[in-house]
Design a protein around this motif. Sequence first.
Motif, PDB file in Angstrom:
ATOM      1  N   LEU A 101       7.466  21.559  17.445  1.00 36.15           N
ATOM      2  CA  LEU A 101       6.588  22.489  17.377  1.00 36.15           C
ATOM      3  C   LEU A 101       6.455  22.010  19.094  1.00 36.15           C
ATOM      4  N   PHE A 102       6.178  22.716  20.336  1.00 32.81           N
ATOM      5  CA  PHE A 102       5.891  22.545  21.539  1.00 32.81           C
ATOM      6  C   PHE A 102       4.991  24.071  21.562  1.00 32.81           C
ATOM      7  N   GLU A 103       3.507  23.369  21.974  1.00 31.33           N
ATOM      8  CA  GLU A 103       2.587  24.956  20.991  1.00 31.33           C
ATOM      9  C   GLU A 103       1.126  24.659  21.742  1.00 31.33           C
ATOM     10  N   TYR A 104       1.005  25.439  22.958  1.00 35.08           N
ATOM     11  CA  TYR A 104      -0.796  25.527  23.145  1.00 35.08           C
ATOM     12  C   TYR A 104      -1.732  25.353  22.395  1.00 35.08           C
ATOM     13  N   ASP A 105      -1.462  26.096  21.252  1.00 32.85           N
ATOM     14  CA  ASP A 105      -2.565  26.427  20.315  1.00 32.85           C
ATOM     15  C   ASP A 105      -2.817  25.161  19.588  1.00 32.85           C
ATOM     16  N   THR A 106      -3.632  24.428  19.356  1.00 36.90           N
ATOM     17  CA  THR A 106      -4.177  23.139  19.368  1.00 36.90           C
ATOM     18  C   THR A 106      -4.385  23.331  17.319  1.00 36.90           C
ATOM     19  N   ARG A 107      -4.786  24.084  16.760  1.00 41.31           N
ATOM     20  CA  ARG A 107      -5.116  23.961  15.541  1.00 41.31           C
ATOM     21  C   ARG A 107      -3.540  24.067  14.844  1.00 41.31           C
ATOM     22  N   PHE A 108      -1.777  23.766  15.639  1.00 44.93           N
ATOM     23  CA  PHE A 108      -0.994  23.411  14.799  1.00 44.93           C
ATOM     24  C   PHE A 108      -1.030  21.278  15.175  1.00 44.93           C
ATOM     25  N   ALA A 109      -1.675  20.898  15.570  1.00 47.22           N
ATOM     26  CA  ALA A 109      -1.932  19.143  15.466  1.00 47.22           C
ATOM     27  C   ALA A 109      -1.900  18.450  13.758  1.00 47.22           C
ATOM     28  N   ALA A 110      -2.095  20.458  13.366  1.00 50.70           N
ATOM     29  CA  ALA A 110      -2.414  20.094  11.520  1.00 50.70           C
ATOM     30  C   ALA A 110      -1.012  19.682  11.195  1.00 50.70           C
ATOM     31  N   TYR A 111       0.665  19.699  12.094  1.00 47.93           N
ATOM     32  CA  TYR A 111       2.198  19.147  12.115  1.00 47.93           C
ATOM     33  C   TYR A 111       1.789  17.232  12.316  1.00 47.93           C
ATOM     34  N   GLY A 112       0.836  17.101  12.591  1.00 46.60           N
ATOM     35  CA  GLY A 112       1.078  15.547  12.977  1.00 46.60           C
ATOM     36  C   GLY A 112       2.398  15.243  13.973  1.00 46.60           C
ATOM     37  N   SER A 113       2.812  14.508  14.163  1.00 49.85           N
ATOM     38  CA  SER A 113       3.890  14.371  15.522  1.00 49.85           C
ATOM     39  C   SER A 113       5.153  15.080  15.514  1.00 49.85           C
ATOM     40  N   SER A 114       5.095  15.667  14.358  1.00 47.78           N
ATOM     41  CA  SER A 114       5.769  17.100  14.584  1.00 47.78           C
ATOM     42  C   SER A 114       5.487  18.517  15.682  1.00 47.78           C
ATOM     43  N   PHE A 115       3.637  18.647  16.226  1.00 46.09           N
ATOM     44  CA  PHE A 115       3.717  19.365  17.236  1.00 46.09           C
ATOM     45  C   PHE A 115       3.179  18.190  18.293  1.00 46.09           C
ATOM     46  N   VAL A 116       4.124  18.830  19.723  1.00 41.43           N
ATOM     47  CA  VAL A 116       3.116  18.623  21.649  1.00 41.43           C
ATOM     48  C   VAL A 116       2.623  19.573  22.046  1.00 41.43           C
ATOM     49  N   PHE A 117       1.572  19.458  22.237  1.00 36.77           N
ATOM     50  CA  PHE A 117       0.634  20.345  23.113  1.00 36.77           C
ATOM     51  C   PHE A 117       1.465  21.232  24.113  1.00 36.77           C
ATOM     52  N   TYR A 118       1.754  21.839  24.494  1.00 37.00           N
ATOM     53  CA  TYR A 118       2.753  22.003  25.349  1.00 37.00           C
ATOM     54  C   TYR A 118       1.601  23.714  26.108  1.00 37.00           C
ATOM     55  N   ASP A 119       1.922  23.645  27.354  1.00 32.61           N
ATOM     56  CA  ASP A 119       0.436  24.905  28.370  1.00 32.61           C
ATOM     57  C   ASP A 119       2.469  25.153  28.822  1.00 32.61           C
ATOM     58  N   TYR A 120       2.121  26.611  28.746  1.00 34.65           N
ATOM     59  CA  TYR A 120       4.353  26.970  29.622  1.00 34.65           C
ATOM     60  C   TYR A 120       3.096  27.147  31.307  1.00 34.65           C
ATOM     61  N   ASN A 121       2.813  26.895  31.679  1.00 29.81           N
ATOM     62  CA  ASN A 121       1.691  26.733  33.021  1.00 29.81           C
ATOM     63  C   ASN A 121       2.410  25.390  34.163  1.00 29.81           C
ATOM     64  N   SER A 122       2.267  24.152  32.932  1.00 33.50           N
ATOM     65  CA  SER A 122       2.670  23.259  33.242  1.00 33.50           C
ATOM     66  C   SER A 122       3.582  22.693  32.382  1.00 33.50           C
ATOM     67  N   PRO A 123       5.182  22.986  32.705  1.00 36.96           N
ATOM     68  CA  PRO A 123       6.247  22.347  31.726  1.00 36.96           C
ATOM     69  C   PRO A 123       6.847  21.187  32.632  1.00 36.96           C
ATOM     70  N   GLN A 124       6.115  20.710  33.968  1.00 41.25           N
ATOM     71  CA  GLN A 124       6.894  19.036  34.106  1.00 41.25           C
ATOM     72  C   GLN A 124       5.201  18.133  33.737  1.00 41.25           C
ATOM     73  N   ASN A 125       4.895  18.726  32.216  1.00 42.21           N
ATOM     74  CA  ASN A 125       3.964  17.744  31.896  1.00 42.21           C
ATOM     75  C   ASN A 125       4.499  16.854  30.871  1.00 42.21           C
ATOM     76  N   ILE A 126       5.323  17.505  30.001  1.00 42.42           N
ATOM     77  CA  ILE A 126       6.518  17.737  28.607  1.00 42.42           C
ATOM     78  C   ILE A 126       6.401  16.202  29.006  1.00 42.42           C
ATOM     79  N   PRO A 127       6.431  15.347  27.557  1.00 42.96           N
ATOM     80  CA  PRO A 127       6.345  13.804  28.089  1.00 42.96           C
ATOM     81  C   PRO A 127       8.585  13.350  28.681  1.00 42.96           C
ATOM     82  N   GLN A 128       7.727  13.045  29.417  1.00 36.31           N
ATOM     83  CA  GLN A 128       9.962  12.705  29.423  1.00 36.31           C
ATOM     84  C   GLN A 128      10.602  12.165  28.698  1.00 36.31           C
ATOM     85  N   GLU A 129      10.172  11.234  27.736  1.00 34.75           N
ATOM     86  CA  GLU A 129      10.818  10.946  25.888  1.00 34.75           C
ATOM     87  C   GLU A 129      11.910  11.842  25.502  1.00 34.75           C
TER      88      GLU A 129
END
Length: 211
Positions: A101-129
């Motif tokens: 899950l790529f999501e801005y709402d950090t409540r979903f950090a509950a999903y552990g490694s399945s959560f990646v913080f994502y801000d649609y305003n900064s798509p270039q900040n998605i991890p390169q891997e």
Amino acid sequence: MTSALIEDDVPRLSGHAMEALAEFYREQEERKAVEIAADTDFVFHEDWQLSQFWYDEDTIDKLSTVAVKAAGPNSKIALVSCPSLFRKTEAKAGDNVKVTLFEYDTRFAAYGSSFVFYDYNSPQNIPQENKHDYDLVVADPPFLSEECLTKTAVAIKFLTKGKIILCTGTKMAELAQKLLDVRDKSFKPKHKSNLCNDFSCFSNLDIDQLL
């Protein structure tokens, strides 16, 4: 003049202090999320300030089914700004399919490694891997605007190996086709809240055959 002097006397936090306070609140939210991670019955409520509108149960069931079928076995699925799909998709995917899950709402950090913080305003900040690492990307931009869809499209093209499902307002059809070469399908996503906008499901796949 007097009013200005009174305003100037009001104590204000420095920029650094404001950042520290914001970080404190974010950490509180993340800790709370982690505490409820094991509770599969816990319901995350919509935050309308973040333009969150959850799909209804039928839409969640059908989209998760389509996603797992379209991605195939031993695959990876990215869910971009559509957190209400995560639990059902992961449950249907089983152990051989990775759902992120790529999501801005950090409540979903509950999903552990399945959560990646994502801000649609900064798509270039998605991890390169994560570049071209997903067999299927399912995305639902938070706002019905040309700017939001354009930036979300950057993220989608960065993440996907090719397969795309995009859920957004029907009025975005022309731009969606231009940016992602996806077309409107007969399946129409619906939400628990009664939204006045018409929504469509766009894809470069024949998803109607997968329902």
